[in-house]
Design an enzyme around this catalytic site. Structure first.
Site, PDB file in Angstrom:
ATOM      1  N   SER A 101       0.820  -1.212   0.000  1.00  0.00           N
ATOM      2  CA  SER A 101       0.000   0.000   0.000  1.00  0.00           C
ATOM      3  C   SER A 101       0.858   1.267   0.000  1.00  0.00           C
ATOM      4  O   SER A 101       1.608   1.521  -0.913  1.00  0.00           O
ATOM      5  CB  SER A 101      -0.956  -0.031   1.191  1.00  0.00           C
ATOM      6  OG  SER A 101      -1.906   0.997   1.122  1.00  0.00           O
ATOM      7  N   ASP A 130      -2.495   6.516  -3.509  1.00  0.00           N
ATOM      8  CA  ASP A 130      -1.342   5.879  -2.880  1.00  0.00           C
ATOM      9  C   ASP A 130      -0.831   4.754  -3.771  1.00  0.00           C
ATOM     10  O   ASP A 130      -1.319   4.542  -4.887  1.00  0.00           O
ATOM     11  CB  ASP A 130      -1.681   5.385  -1.473  1.00  0.00           C
ATOM     12  CG  ASP A 130      -2.674   4.233  -1.469  1.00  0.00           C
ATOM     13  OD1 ASP A 130      -3.418   4.092  -2.463  1.00  0.00           O
ATOM     14  OD2 ASP A 130      -2.730   3.480  -0.471  1.00  0.00           O
ATOM     15  N   ASP A 159      -5.894   2.409  -3.501  1.00  0.00           N
ATOM     16  CA  ASP A 159      -7.150   2.312  -2.747  1.00  0.00           C
ATOM     17  C   ASP A 159      -7.377   3.521  -1.836  1.00  0.00           C
ATOM     18  O   ASP A 159      -8.388   3.601  -1.145  1.00  0.00           O
ATOM     19  CB  ASP A 159      -7.222   1.014  -1.937  1.00  0.00           C
ATOM     20  CG  ASP A 159      -6.169   0.925  -0.831  1.00  0.00           C
ATOM     21  OD1 ASP A 159      -5.312   1.834  -0.732  1.00  0.00           O
ATOM     22  OD2 ASP A 159      -6.203  -0.068  -0.066  1.00  0.00           O
TER      23      ASP A 159
END
Length: 447
Positions: free
Chosen positions: A102, A241, A245
């Protein structure tokens, strides 16, 4: 989740080459997951990844393990997390896997799973995979080995999916937008979505080299986006990012919006258009009190979940609602996708801009972020300060003084040995005072 050996709230994550984020573990994980999923009739898994260099290594290791368990694999290459959720559903695959950490730096990576309906795996399946990991790895007979293929048009499919979530009667023509992709998985997706809908797009953070994901760009570092919006005299900026998401936005003056503000704009637009229905909104324990008060003024129910998009989703399902999010920029709209989707959330904001004829700065009106102070106190173990009488009394005293226009939250960090002391309210000086006094009491207990 506390009894998990490997899985956290968002899959498995860590530093590459240390602990469990190694090729050997990834191969064993692929085999274990394949054995568990095959018992549920699984024969095909979709694998996507972000742009960090270790994704290639982990992808190959997972492929070996899954194939050894007799599972077919379909690769989609660098692809946002929400795209993998969507493609898992549309290809009728039994599961999806995302290789990503992430918003973390390139030297971290992780592996998370989606079910056939594009949601996170059920707890019982994750526990079953963990149990299988403790067994010896085997291999099916050669004739039953899994085969690997590649979905060549995966990016185009997801681009069209994103565009389908923007109202047909609207166009982005006339809008100048800076799009920051964090050198991550949306670099070949987001600019195309917004430009094909009519916007003039200036793309930054779109040159991944395997090592620069989230570095100086993206939703966790808005400085370059803010400068570019002002320099280009753009209408607004969109930051995603590394795995796409999470969404953060910047108005035409270069001022950043908090994730709670973007969530509020989306909810208010859904209310105006009649699409909110009887749905309330799910935030987290860290959501600003200003969001709760603004929603209350609109007559919209609001509940708080534990921090993490997984917990937000669980609350949405529990209440049969469809909109929720975190102040970090994770926005979930179950009407549009089964997980947080930064590009789709950005389109929902842009639809509000187009319909209203207002600027993003003007759309921020209606909600006021209250002062929120967060102090981290290092916790060395021993007695739990969250159960200490003096700490509890300090919290009660602050809450009584703040009344219904303020809030106190103490919690243990899930990733570091810290106690997080958060106080928010209407008056900044008062909030700072209580945050310092409570953290001082916590420090004495932790000493």
């Amino acid at each position: 989740m506390s009894n998990r050996k490997y899985f956290g709230t968002d899959g498995i994550r860590g530093k590459v080459g240390e602990g469990i984020i190694t090729p050997a573990f990834a191969m064993r994980l692929g085999y274990a997951a394949g054995k568990v999923l095959s018992k549920n009739g699984t024969n095909k898994v979709i694998i996507g990844k972000d742009t960090r260099i270790s994704g290639y290594m982990l992808e190959s290791a997972l492929e070996a393990g899954l194939s050894a368990a007799g599972i077919d694999i379909a690769f989609v290459g660098p692809m946002p997390t929400p795209a993998v959720a969507y493609l898992t559903r549309t290809f009728r695959a039994e599961a999806g896997i995302v290789i990503s950490a992430s918003h973390n730096p390139y030297y971290d990576n992780g592996i998370k799973f989606f079910s056939s309906n594009g949601t996170k795996l059920d707890d019982d399946l994750e526990l079953a995979i963990e149990a299988e990991l403790d067994k010896e790895m085997g291999c099916v007979e050669s004739e039953f080995l899994g085969r690997a293929t590649r979905i060549e048009d995966a990016a185009g499919r997801y681009i069209e999916f994103c565009k389908s979530n923007f109202p047909n009667e609207l166009s982005l023509h006339g809008l100048k937008i800076v799009v920051d992709c964090a050198h991550g998985a949306t670099y070949h997706i987001a600019p195309a979505v917004f430009s094909e809908l009519g916007a003039e797009v200036i793309a930054i953070g779109c040159s991944p080299d395997g090592l620069n994901i989230n570095k100086g760009y993206g939703a966790t570092d808005l400085a370059n986006l803010q400068k570019e919006v002002v320099a280009q005299k753009a209408d607004l900026g969109i930051a995603l990012d590394g795995d796409g998401d999470r969404l953060m936005m910047v108005d035409g003056e270069g001022s950043a919006l908090d994730g709670d503000e973007t969530l509020f704009i989306i909810v208010r637009e859904a209310l105006k258009s009649g699409k909110l229905g009887h749905s309330g909104v799910v935030g987290t324990k860290m959501s600003n009190l200003g969001l709760e008060l603004a929603l209350r003024d609109l007559g919209i129910p609001f509940v708080r979940a534990d921090v993490g998009d997984r917990h937000v989703l669980e609350k949405l399902v529990e209440h049969n609602w469809h909109i929720g999010g975190e102040n970090s920029g994770h926005i979930i709209s179950l009407e549009h996708n089964t997980t947080g989707d930064g590009v789709v959330a950005g389109l929902l904001i842009l639809a509000a801009v187009c319909r209203s004829g207002l600027t993003l700065k003007e759309l921020r009106n209606g909600m006021t972020l209250l002062p929120q102070i967060l102090i981290n106190v290092r916790f060395k173990g021993g007695n739990n300060p969250l159960e200490d009488k003096t700490v509890l009394q300090a919290v009660v005293d602050a809450e009584n003084a703040l009344g219904d226009r303020g809030r106190v939250l103490l919690r243990k960090s899930g990733t570091e040995p810290l106690i997080r002391v958060m106080v928010e309210g209407v008056d900044l000086a008062e909030v700072e005072g209580f945050a310092k006094s409570i953290s001082g009491v916590v420090e004495k207990v932790c000493a």
